[in-house]
Write an enzyme that holds these catalytic residues in place. Structure first.
Site, PDB file in Angstrom:
ATOM      1  N   CYS A 124       0.857  -1.188   0.000  1.00 17.41           N
ATOM      2  CA  CYS A 124       0.000   0.000   0.000  1.00 17.41           C
ATOM      3  C   CYS A 124       0.887   1.231   0.000  1.00 17.41           C
ATOM      4  O   CYS A 124       2.059   1.154   0.336  1.00 17.41           O
ATOM      5  CB  CYS A 124      -0.915   0.002   1.222  1.00 17.41           C
ATOM      6  SG  CYS A 124      -2.189   1.287   1.163  1.00 17.41           S
ATOM      7  N   CYS A 126       0.179   4.080   1.798  1.00 19.81           N
ATOM      8  CA  CYS A 126      -0.071   5.030   2.895  1.00 19.81           C
ATOM      9  C   CYS A 126       1.113   5.254   3.827  1.00 19.81           C
ATOM     10  O   CYS A 126       1.257   6.333   4.376  1.00 19.81           O
ATOM     11  CB  CYS A 126      -1.325   4.648   3.682  1.00 19.81           C
ATOM     12  SG  CYS A 126      -1.233   3.059   4.492  1.00 19.81           S
ATOM     13  N   LYS A 199     -12.136  -4.872   3.415  1.00 17.34           N
ATOM     14  CA  LYS A 199     -11.572  -4.026   4.447  1.00 17.34           C
ATOM     15  C   LYS A 199     -12.566  -2.913   4.736  1.00 17.34           C
ATOM     16  O   LYS A 199     -12.877  -2.102   3.860  1.00 17.34           O
ATOM     17  CB  LYS A 199     -10.262  -3.444   3.926  1.00 17.34           C
ATOM     18  CG  LYS A 199      -9.547  -2.566   4.893  1.00 17.34           C
ATOM     19  CD  LYS A 199      -8.201  -2.236   4.314  1.00 17.34           C
ATOM     20  CE  LYS A 199      -7.419  -1.319   5.175  1.00 17.34           C
ATOM     21  NZ  LYS A 199      -6.115  -1.045   4.577  1.00 17.34           N
ATOM     22  N   ARG A 209      -2.126   3.877  13.121  1.00 11.64           N
ATOM     23  CA  ARG A 209      -1.585   5.148  12.611  1.00 11.64           C
ATOM     24  C   ARG A 209      -0.250   5.463  13.282  1.00 11.64           C
ATOM     25  O   ARG A 209       0.703   5.846  12.615  1.00 11.64           O
ATOM     26  CB  ARG A 209      -2.557   6.299  12.882  1.00 11.64           C
ATOM     27  CG  ARG A 209      -3.948   6.066  12.371  1.00 11.64           C
ATOM     28  CD  ARG A 209      -4.184   6.693  11.006  1.00 11.64           C
ATOM     29  NE  ARG A 209      -5.552   6.458  10.603  1.00 11.64           N
ATOM     30  CZ  ARG A 209      -5.942   5.438   9.828  1.00 11.64           C
ATOM     31  NH1 ARG A 209      -5.077   4.590   9.341  1.00 11.64           N
ATOM     32  NH2 ARG A 209      -7.216   5.283   9.523  1.00 11.64           N
ATOM     33  N   LYS A 252     -11.290  -7.883   7.397  1.00 14.36           N
ATOM     34  CA  LYS A 252     -10.709  -7.004   8.395  1.00 14.36           C
ATOM     35  C   LYS A 252     -11.640  -5.854   8.723  1.00 14.36           C
ATOM     36  O   LYS A 252     -12.171  -5.262   7.773  1.00 14.36           O
ATOM     37  CB  LYS A 252      -9.398  -6.502   7.784  1.00 14.36           C
ATOM     38  CG  LYS A 252      -8.672  -5.455   8.494  1.00 14.36           C
ATOM     39  CD  LYS A 252      -7.493  -5.058   7.670  1.00 14.36           C
ATOM     40  CE  LYS A 252      -6.989  -3.778   8.255  1.00 14.36           C
ATOM     41  NZ  LYS A 252      -5.952  -3.170   7.521  1.00 14.36           N
TER      42      LYS A 252
HETATM   43  C1  PBG Z   1      -3.159   0.152   5.094  1.00 18.15           C
HETATM   44  C2  PBG Z   1      -3.408  -0.673   6.311  1.00 18.15           C
HETATM   45  C3  PBG Z   1      -4.072  -0.274   7.467  1.00 18.15           C
HETATM   46  C4  PBG Z   1      -4.048  -1.373   8.319  1.00 18.15           C
HETATM   47  C5  PBG Z   1      -3.368  -2.399   7.685  1.00 18.15           C
HETATM   48  N1  PBG Z   1      -2.999  -1.942   6.425  1.00 18.15           N
HETATM   49  C6  PBG Z   1      -4.631   1.044   7.845  1.00 18.15           C
HETATM   50  C7  PBG Z   1      -5.818   1.560   7.153  1.00 18.15           C
HETATM   51  O1  PBG Z   1      -6.329   0.953   6.224  1.00 18.15           O
HETATM   52  O2  PBG Z   1      -6.291   2.629   7.511  1.00 18.15           O
HETATM   53  C8  PBG Z   1      -4.648  -1.418   9.694  1.00 18.15           C
HETATM   54  C9  PBG Z   1      -4.243  -2.568  10.511  1.00 18.15           C
HETATM   55  C10 PBG Z   1      -4.527  -2.437  11.959  1.00 18.15           C
HETATM   56  O3  PBG Z   1      -5.230  -1.521  12.431  1.00 18.15           O
HETATM   57  O4  PBG Z   1      -4.024  -3.284  12.696  1.00 18.15           O
HETATM   58  N2  PBG Z   1      -1.911  -0.117   4.528  1.00 18.15           N
END
Ligand code: PBG
Length: 329
Positions: A124, A126, A199, A209, A252
Site C-alpha cells: 500500500c 499510505c 476491508k 496510525r 478485516k
Molecule cells: C493500510 C493498512 C491499514 C491497516 C493495515 N494496512 C490502515 C488503514 O487501512 O487505515 C490497519 C491494521 C490495523 O489496524 O491493525 N496499509
C-alpha cells in the site's frame, strides 16, 4: 437425525464433564502455524521503538526484527506480514519500491534465516506518502488508476526481494488484477496474492496510525473502504478479487465482522485470513492490564470465533504470545 430424547435421559453436560472429554469432542483447533505476525520495520533506527497505543508492539530496526523472527520461529510461528516505515516520504510514495527500501531489505534478511519462513509484504502507499493516503492524489481525491501503476511497481520490487506473498491493502479497484499481471509478466508466477478483499472503514485502525508512522493523516478512507453497514458488497469484493487472481483473502477487522467471514467462507472455497486489527488488540490488552479480563483466554476466544466462522489464518499482534500459550495448554 435429531434425538427425541430429553432430560433426564439426555444430559448434554456429559459432553463437558472432564478436560479429556472436552478435548475429545472439540471441533475447532488452533495451531501456531495458522498465525501471521505483523511486523513494523523502520528505516534508520538503531534499536526498537515502543508503540504507546499498542502495548508490547514495537517499530523494529533491521537487527531487532531478525531477533523477533527467530524467537517466533522457536515458538512455531513461521509467517510474517511486513509494514515499512521509511525515513523519506513524498507525494508519490517513491521510497516504497526501491530495491534497498526497508521492507525489501527485511524480506531478504528473513529469507536468509530460513527460506521456509513465509514472508508477506503489505502493499500500500499510505506508509510512504507524505499525505498519508493509500494512493496518488489528484484534484478530485484519490486517483485510482494512477495508483495501480505504483502498486504494480511496489509488488514487483517485493517479489524481486524474495517475498512469498504480496498483500495489497488499499482497496483500490483493480489492484489484484494489476499486480497479478505484473508479477506474471516478470516471471513471478509462483508469488501469491493475499488480498485485503474486504476491508471496512473501521474505527479500530486507530493505533495502527502511530505504528505505521502516519499520525499526520487527517483524511478519511470512506471513499474506498467498505461501509460497516454493508454486507452484500463484501461478498462482491471477495468474489471479484478471487476472479482477479487472489489466492487468499483477508477480512478485516475480525471480531465485529464474523457474519462476513461466515458468509464468504460459505460462498468461496479460498483460504481466508481474519485480521484482528490494532484497535481490537489494544482493547483486550488494556482490559487485561486492569485485570478486567484474563489476557490470553480472551485472545483465544476471539481467535476461536474467527476460526469457527471460517477463517483458516489469523493475523494478530498477539501471535507470539498466543503460540506460547497454545503450546503450554
Ligand atoms: C493500510 C493498512 C491499514 C491497516 C493495515 N494496512 C490502515 C488503514 O487501512 O487505515 C490497519 C491494521 C490495523 O489496524 O491493525 N496499509
Amino acid at each position: 437425525m435429531l434425538s427425541t430424547m430429553t432430560y433426564p435421559t439426555l444430559r448434554l453436560n456429559r459432553l463437558r464433564r472432564t478436560q479429556g472429554i472436552r478435548q475429545l469432542v472439540q471441533e475447532t483447533h488452533l495451531r501456531p502455524s495458522q498465525f501471521i505476525l505483523p511486523l513494523f520495520v523502520r528505516e534508520n533506527i538503531a534499536d526498537k521503538v515502543k508503540i504507546e497505543s499498542l502495548p508490547g508492539v514495537y517499530q523494529h530496526s533491521l537487527s531487532t526484527v531478525i531477533e523477533e523472527v527467530k524467537t517466533c520461529q522457536k515458538r512455531g510461528i513461521s509467517s510474517f506480514l511486513l509494514f515499512g516505515i521509511p525515513s523519506q516520504k513524498d507525494k508519490n510514495a517513491s521510497s516504497a519500491y526501491q530495491s534497498h527500501g526497508i521492507v525489501q531489505q527485511t524480506i531478504r534478511a528473513i529469507k536468509d534465516i530460513d527460506a521456509n519462513l513465509v514472508v508477506i509484504a503489505d502493499c500500500c502507499l499510505c506508509e510512504y506518502t507524505d499525505h498519508g493516503h493509500c494512493g496518488i492524489l489528484n484534484v478530485k481525491g484519490l486517483d485510482n488508476d494512477a495508483t495501480l501503476d505504483i502498486l504494480a511497481q511496489i509488488a514487483l520490487s517485493y517479489a524481486q526481494a524474495g517475498a512469498d506473498i504480496i498483500a495489497p491493502s488499499g482497496m483500490i479497484d483493480g489492484m489484484v488484477r494489476t499486480i497479478r499481471l505484473a508479477l506474471d509478466h516478470h516471471g513471478f508466477n509462483d508469488c501469491l496474492i493475499l488480498s485485503y478483499a474486504v476491508k471496512y472503514a473501521s474505527a479500530f485502525y486507530g493505533p495502527f496510525r502511530e505504528a505505521a508512522g502516519s499520525e499526520k493523516f487527517q483524511g478519511t478512507r470512506n471513499h474506498h473502504q467498505l461501509n460497516p453497514a454493508q454486507s452484500k458488497e463484501a461478498l462482491r469484493e471477495a468474489i471479484l478479487d478471487n476472479q482477479e487472481g487472489a489466492d487468499m483473502l483477508i477480512i478485516k477487522p475480525a471480531s465485529h465482522y464474523l457474519d462476513i467471514i461466515y458468509m464468504i467462507s460459505q460462498h468461496l472455497h479460498v483460504p481466508i485470513a481474519a485480521y484482528h486489527v490494532s484497535g481490537e488488540y489494544a482493547l483486550l490488552k488494556l482490559a487485561a492490564t486492569q485485570s478486567i479480563i484474563k489476557e490470553q483466554d480472551a485472545f483465544l476466544e476471539h481467535y476461536l470465533s474467527s476460526a469457527r466462522a471460517g477463517a483458516s489464518m489469523i493475523i494478530s499482534y498477539n501471535a507470539k504470545e498466543m503460540a506460547h500459550y497454545l503450546s503450554n495448554q
